[in-house]
Enzyme design. Structure first.
Site, PDB file in Angstrom:
ATOM      1  CD  GLU A 147      -1.454  -2.250   1.895  1.00 35.83           C
ATOM      2  OE1 GLU A 147      -0.149  -2.480   2.020  1.00 35.83           O
ATOM      3  OE2 GLU A 147      -2.442  -2.991   2.551  1.00 35.83           O
TER       4      GLU A 147
ATOM      5  NE  ARG B 142       1.642  -5.111  18.080  1.00 37.43           N
ATOM      6  CZ  ARG B 142       2.612  -5.770  17.237  1.00 37.43           C
ATOM      7  NH1 ARG B 142       2.614  -5.584  15.845  1.00 37.43           N
ATOM      8  NH2 ARG B 142       2.862  -7.118  17.710  1.00 37.43           N
TER       9      ARG B 142
ATOM     10  CD  GLU C 199      -0.331  -5.296  13.786  1.00 43.00           C
ATOM     11  OE1 GLU C 199      -1.135  -5.031  12.890  1.00 43.00           O
ATOM     12  OE2 GLU C 199       0.777  -4.803  13.892  1.00 43.00           O
TER      13      GLU C 199
ATOM     14  CG  HIS D 166     -26.854  10.395  21.403  1.00 43.11           C
ATOM     15  ND1 HIS D 166     -28.063  10.959  22.137  1.00 43.11           N
ATOM     16  CD2 HIS D 166     -25.701  11.048  22.282  1.00 43.11           C
ATOM     17  CE1 HIS D 166     -27.662  11.739  23.018  1.00 43.11           C
ATOM     18  NE2 HIS D 166     -26.381  11.792  23.142  1.00 43.11           N
TER      19      HIS D 166
ATOM     20  CE  LYS E  20       3.156  -5.465   6.149  1.00 43.97           C
ATOM     21  NZ  LYS E  20       4.171  -4.845   6.730  1.00 43.97           N
TER      22      LYS E  20
HETATM   23  C1  G6Q Z   1       2.673  -3.058  13.397  1.00 49.22           C
HETATM   24  C2  G6Q Z   1       2.783  -3.935  12.050  1.00 49.22           C
HETATM   25  C3  G6Q Z   1       1.970  -3.308  10.831  1.00 49.22           C
HETATM   26  C4  G6Q Z   1       3.161  -2.302  10.061  1.00 49.22           C
HETATM   27  C5  G6Q Z   1       2.572  -2.013   8.782  1.00 49.22           C
HETATM   28  C6  G6Q Z   1       3.389  -0.885   8.017  1.00 49.22           C
HETATM   29  O1  G6Q Z   1       3.201  -3.489  14.454  1.00 49.22           O
HETATM   30  O2  G6Q Z   1       3.779  -4.596  11.911  1.00 49.22           O
HETATM   31  O3  G6Q Z   1       0.835  -2.539  10.982  1.00 49.22           O
HETATM   32  O4  G6Q Z   1       3.249  -1.276  10.933  1.00 49.22           O
HETATM   33  O5  G6Q Z   1       2.081  -3.263   7.997  1.00 49.22           O
HETATM   34  O6  G6Q Z   1       4.646  -1.730   7.762  1.00 49.22           O
HETATM   35  P1  G6Q Z   1       5.826  -0.789   7.252  1.00 49.22           P
HETATM   36  O7  G6Q Z   1       6.097   0.259   8.310  1.00 49.22           O
HETATM   37  O8  G6Q Z   1       7.009  -1.651   6.980  1.00 49.22           O
HETATM   38  O9  G6Q Z   1       5.382  -0.288   6.192  1.00 49.22           O
END
Ligand code: G6Q
Length: 545
Positions: free
Chosen positions: A218, A274, A359, A390, A510
């Site tokens: 993405e 995260r 996660e 609400h 992914k």
């Molecule tokens: C978080 C996950 C996941 C990750 C995203 C983006 O703990 O691993 O949410 O942050 O998939 O990954 P990149 O920062 O590598 O693009």
């Protein structure tokens, strides 16, 4: 590891067994009785630490419950695991990595070693580089390729590289530099990019490509689209250096994309996605609120880190919050936790916590790969109050499920307006009270309600909640709140014996789509070898796209 004795499987630990028996006693009583029996309960079941107040008295617990939960934490080796994390041991065993988001906010005077190397100086080096960059964007000293100052900052990232930045931007908007526009593009749905850029001028726009790996489908798709959008304005390739920066651990791929590695802000494999909003991934936050406020946020995180690491469990906010979640998840079969911030700026906080919690603790095997026989991570969800009242609060009050709630509020309004803030806060207190004590049939009858409606208007009560209060929503308080939940998640994960720091489920997602992408080409019409349902769906899409 400091832990020497092997820890028995969770359900074999004496405290777990004691909690099972004890839960039956608690189920036989209710919050009305617990409060009636102890007039000081509200005073006693309250902890204040680092300016955060936690009232946990409206939980279905007694002093005995707490004693047993704390014993369970001790039997689970919480202290040793905590030390292992803070000292850089590779506690993310399935990925062989240290887990050191706490190093991201450690003061320069501290030293934390990974493989013999002190990581704190590196952290501060990146912070300094971010500071200089943020100051130049904020002051207008950094100009785009036509000499105009940067007016728009767009963070391109997803998951951990998006949810933290967007949540922090929204939460701290009050402190943000208002002549800069901030947008966050995450979804591979082209709509996200188009809507984020449609009113922006490329020569005044800076893209921050936020990706730990720099391989995420993405983010890379959106980054290439951003590049095309920028170059389509007539800018030369050489201008990219003035309009693109990368927040990543992958120097090689950043260079290959064409971003000047001078404009790269690094971090390390010991920062989970995260857990990364206070690393270079937080650059948009720093540009928005300024380096000083960003430092205050880090100080807030750090204060909660120290509190978690050093405070006895009885007074330890994250440990208490985490243990209460274990209590409801495993002994009351609660499936979810509702996060209910009474603050409009906190509107993305529940979404942020969804990733952090789910996660991290959505795991079905323990560290050694054994299938768990108990429930792990609950579903976190929520919306800001009073809006949620609400809509979905009906189910929390009168439905058939037990939904522990965390109410979050602030003493002071950032935008004082008439009596709005009193009205807002009155609702927190009223909701927590109503959930706990409900309304009996006798009370309903005494109100003169028609007999056939009495059952409908009864509130059973006995529904648990925490109330978390702080002075006001500022960068430091936000840091404390996030770290509170990070360490609550850690506490839960330690009790459940799982790896809270890997995410194989995300990795699977992914890889899966990559295989299907070429199959969607109608002309190539590659043969399909999926199950009959997937084959049919792909065929349908090919013929209708
Ligand atoms: C978080 C996950 C996941 C990750 C995203 C983006 O703990 O691993 O949410 O942050 O998939 O990954 P990149 O920062 O590598 O693009």
């Amino acid at each position: 590891m400091t832990q020497t004795q092997p820890i028995p499987f969770l359900t074999e630990r004496p405290a777990w067994k004691a909690l099972q028996a004890h839960a039956e006693t608690i189920k036989a009583t209710d919050l009305r009785k617990l409060f009636a029996d102890d007039p000081k309960r509200g005073e006693q079941m309250r902890v204040e630490a680092e300016g955060l107040f936690l009232d946990y008295s409206k939980n279905r617990i007694t002093a005995e419950t707490l004693k047993l939960l704390i014993q369970l934490a001790k039997d689970s080796g919480l202290r040793a695991r905590c030390e292992a994390m803070f000292t850089g041991e590779k506690i993310n065993t399935t990925e062989g990595r240290a887990v050191l988001h706490v190093a991201l906010r450690a003061p320069a005077s501290e030293s934390i070693k990974v493989d013999g190397e002190d990581v704190v100086p590196e952290v501060h080096k990146v912070l300094d580089k971010m500071t200089s960059f943020a100051n130049r964007i904020r002051s207008g000293e950094w100009t785009g390729h036509t000499g105009k100052r940067i007016r728009n900052v767009i963070n391109i990232g997803i998951g951990g590289s998006d949810l933290g930045p967007v949540m922090a931007y929204e939460a701290l908007k009050h402190y943000s530099q208002r002549d800069l526009t901030f947008r966050f593009v995450s979804n591979v749905d082209g709509t996200d990019f188009v809507e984020a850029t449609r009113d922006l001028v490329p020569e005044e726009t800076m893209f921050l490509v936020a990706s730990k790996t720099f391989t995420t489908l993405e983010t890379m798709t959106n980054a290439h689209t951003a590049r095309d959008w920028f170059l389509a304005s007539g800018a030369p390739e050489t201008a990219i250096a003035k309009h693109f920066a990368a927040l990543s651990t992958n120097t090689k791929l950043v260079g290959e994309f064409g971003i000047d590695t001078e404009n790269m802000f690094g971090f390390w494999d010991w920062v989970g996605g995260r857990y990364s909003m206070d690393s270079a991934i937080g650059l948009s936050t720093m540009i928005a609120i300024g380096p000083d406020a960003f430092q205050e946020m880090l100080a807030g995180f750090h204060a909660m880190d120290v509190h978690f690491r050093t405070t006895p469990l009885e007074q330890n906010l994250p440990a208490l919050l985490g243990l209460l979640t274990v209590w409801y998840t495993d002994f009351f079969d609660a499936q979810t936790v509702a996060i209910l911030p009474y603050d409009q700026y906190m509107k993305r906080f529940p979404a942020y916590l969804q990733q952090l919690t789910m996660e991290s603790n959505g795991k079905h095997v323990t560290l050694d790969g054994t299938r768990v026989t108990y429930s792990t991570g609950p579903i976190y969800w929520g919306e800001p109050g009073t809006n949620g009242q609400h809509s979905f609060y009906q189910l929390i009050h009168q439905g058939t499920r037990l939904i522990p709630c965390d109410f979050i509020g602030f003493f002071k309004a950032l935008n004082p307006l008439g009596n709005h803030h009193d009205l807002l806060m009155a609702n927190i207190f009223a909701q927590a009270e109503a959930l706990a004590f409900g309304k009996t049939a006798e009370q309903v009858k005494a109100e003169g309600v028609a007999p056939e409606l009495v059952a409908h208007k009864v509130f059973e009560g006995n529904r648990p909640s925490n109330v978390i209060l702080a002075d006001k929503l500022d960068p430091m308080t936000l840091g404390k709140l996030i770290a509170l939940y990070e360490h609550s998640v850690f506490t839960q994960g330690v009790v459940w014996g799982i790896d809270s720091f890997d995410q194989w489920g995300v990795e699977l997602g992914k890889a899966l789509a990559q295989k299907i992408v070429p199959e969607l080409d109608s002309k190539a019409a590659l043969p399909l070898h999926h199950d009959s349902s997937t084959n049919e769906l792909i065929e349908l899409y090919r013929s209708n796209k």
